[in-house]
Design an enzyme around this catalytic site. Structure first.
Site: not given
Lengths: 255, 382
Positions: A97, A211
């Site tokens: 990310c 994630h």
């Protein structure tokens, strides 16, 4: 045979359980009798070439905007030099990310302010603020051929070429011409919800929005990273019945 | 006139929903009422002359408001309370209208648990006497964003409040130090009070703190009688799903809500005090009220998890994300096999009933807690 994980900004970049990736790498390596050391590298750490030579795998997680500002200065002015060198020398790593974004050319935030990245990847990221909604949800993607044609990956995972996870990001990333994505999106937004690409794979670095954490169900990526880090052709299999079942179930989750 | 029509329709609507068994319907009356009269909370009849307490924070709202109510009732006073847990606008308006008489008379005190994201908005509609800030930690990140986002919102909402509003905040939360600076106010800081803890019959150090906050909050409404406070603490039984005990087929099921890393850690404290033969039933869902992202389970401290669970002989898993929880346990070094994972709560329960062990600890997250209560009692909430 020792795996040394250079874990950057563990306190500031640990959103969404991303540090679980480090726990999982340690677990899977130790199951093969490989010694593991985690070297935590913070803003205060005075990094040296010797320390970086010891690392054979680097990891950076995602973080909220506030934390990213705090570590941003340190990343660009102090740690950046070592990271650029590490990547260009073919070092293995996983970036999630926010850190994946900051290895790119630049990041434009919701207010239109531009933050320069490390310029290691030919990618740019833009947060469109309220104009576009956040990319949130369960994701499934098919690994890019850059990974699936790697003989190490083929030895570890001859038949499994998908990955599963959860994404939650406001920034949308666009790849330059010559850089490989990590995967092609089957279900979900991926980098930007437009070109159906997810993440990047550059030299031996994986950057991704996944994630979950990423390595919790994607055991094949964990083993791929460990094998590449140790410059091995393959890894002995371990009992992954449970993880594989979790993976299969995740493939069928509705968005 | 508009008020009475709205009140009437809300009450009738609720009665219909219950009669026709369309669901528990606890927030529908509020939803209906707000359509008819959007600013109903500002109506002149919406007053609580003896005071209003708001309780907010990541964990402990339901337990603390229930305890506040219990203390107030022990003093012989009636109180309006959103006891079904509806802590957004619909739920709060519902609670008021359903607990109000047809002639609009109602108790002169109110206590509401308030969703931490919704607090700023509620402060526009109502003037509380006391606001309790219990704690803040990661919860439902995909819905709330990071803790800092909430702190910022609270700062902007609290700063303009009159100095007469008492803010009671947890002593050891750094973010609350920051809030005091940002709002230029001095909060009353609570922690644990040993005298209160002695009287309290509930498990868990987090409940000792909730109790201190509760007693302090009520003390700002009227003078407390020590004996009555003691009786209240002594006789207090946990709210639904928060250490609640349910007897089912001669087994004792203790339900401890575990919906984010902090509350899971509190429950680990409790699990560690139980014998290794106690069955642990862990239920993880990813429905809308839970937050769709379950990555938070990796924010539960690995070593604490391993120490608490790895020696228990029987662990059972169910819920929409049961496999994610299984993998999390696996990577924490807790032995888990595919045979411990059940596709339905009923199947998990059947397996538990075949086990000779009589004590079961249930660790569900929010929607899972409502579901398992329904399986064990036939009701989701009350």
């Amino acid at each position: 045979m020792k795996l040394t994980i250079g874990y950057f900004y563990p306190n500031l970049l640990n959103l969404y359980g991303d540090h679980g990736n480090v726990d999982i790498l340690c677990y899977r390596a130790r199951m093969r009798g490989i010694t593991v050391e985690v070297m935590k590298i913070n803003e205060e750490t005075v990094l040296t070439d010797e320390m970086m030579k010891e690392c054979n795998l680097i990891f950076m997680g995602g973080g909220p905007d506030a934390a990213q500002e705090t570590m941003y200065r340190d990343l660009i002015e102090q740690k950046g030099y070592f990271l650029k060198k590490y990547v260009h020398d073919g070092g293995v790593g996983l970036l999630i990310c926010g850190s994946y974004q900051l290895f790119g050319q630049y990041y434009i935030d919701a207010d239109g302010k531009q933050l320069d990245g490390l310029g290691i990847f030919d990618i740019t990221t833009r947060h469109f603020g309220k104009a576009k909604k956040r990319c949130i949800g369960n994701v499934v993607a098919t690994l890019d051929s850059a990974i699936t044609t790697d003989p190490v990956f083929q030895s570890i995972s001859p038949s499994l070429s998908k990955i599963v996870g959860f994404e939650n990001h406001g920034g949308r990333t666009y790849l330059g011409k010559d850089i490989s994505p990590f995967a092609q999106v089957v279900k979900g937004y991926g980098n930007n919800g437009e070109d159906r690409l997810e993440g990047i794979f550059y030299n031996n670095i994986i950057g991704t929005y996944f994630h979950g954490p990423l390595l919790s169900k994607n055991w094949h990526i964990a083993d791929f990273l460990i094998a590449k880090a140790l410059q091995r052709d393959t890894l002995d299999p371990i009992d992954d019945t449970l993880v594989q079942k979790a993976f299969d179930v995740a493939l069928r989750i509705k968005k | 006139m508009r008020f009475f029509i709205t009140l009437f329709i809300a009450k009738i609507g609720y009665a219909c929903i219950r009669f026709l068994r369309l669901g528990s319907g606890h927030t529908w009356p509020g939803h209906l009422a707000l359509r008819l009269y959007p600013h109903i909370l500002k109506d002149k009849r919406m007053i609580f002359p003896e005071g209003i307490i708001f309780v907010t924070g990541t964990n402990g709202k339901t337990t603390t408001t229930k305890l506040i109510r219990h203390i107030i009732e022990e003093h012989g006073k009636a109180v309006v309370h959103n006891y079904t847990g509806g802590n957004l606008l619909n739920g709060i308006v519902s609670a008021i209208l359903l607990q109000m008489q047809w002639n609009a008379s109602m108790p002169s005190i109110a206590v509401f648990e308030v969703d931490e994201f919704f607090l700023p908005k509620l402060l526009h509609y109502m003037n509380p006497t006391v606001v309790v800030l219990l704690n803040l930690s990661r919860d439902q990140l995909d819905r709330y964003g990071e803790v800092d986002t909430i702190v910022e919102r609270w700062g902007q909402a609290i700063a303009p409040l009159s100095q007469n509003v008492k803010i009671i905040a947890y002593r050891d939360q750094q973010e609350f130090d920051r809030l005091e600076n940002v709002t230029d106010r001095s909060f009353e800081r609570f922690s644990t009070n040993s005298a209160i803890s002695e009287d309290l019959q509930m498990e868990g150090s987090h409940n000792d703190k909730n109790a201190d906050a509760a007693v302090r909050a009520v003390s700002h409404l009227f003078p407390l009688d020590q004996k009555r406070v003691q009786r209240a603490l002594h006789s207090f039984s946990p709210a639904y799903g928060r250490g609640e005990n349910i007897r089912f087929h001669e087994k004792n099921f203790s339900i401890f809500l575990a919906k984010n890393p902090a509350s899971f850690m509190h429950n680990i404290e409790i699990v560690q005090k139980k014998g290794y033969s106690t069955i642990i039933w862990c239920i993880l869902n990813d429905r809308i009220p839970d937050g769709r992202d379950v990555s938070w389970i990796y924010d539960i401290e690995t070593e604490a998890l391993r120490q608490a669970f790895s020696l228990h002989t029987t662990i059972v898993l169910s819920g929409t994300r049961r496999y994610d929880m299984a993998v999390r346990f696996h990577y924490a070094g807790i032995p888990i096999s595919v045979s411990s994972i059940y596709d339905t709560h009923e199947a998990a329960l059947a397996a538990i009933l075949e086990n000779s062990e009589t004590d079961v600890i249930v660790l569900p997250n929010y929607s899972a807690m409502l579901e398992v209560r329904k399986v064990l009692t036939g009701r989701s909430i009350l």
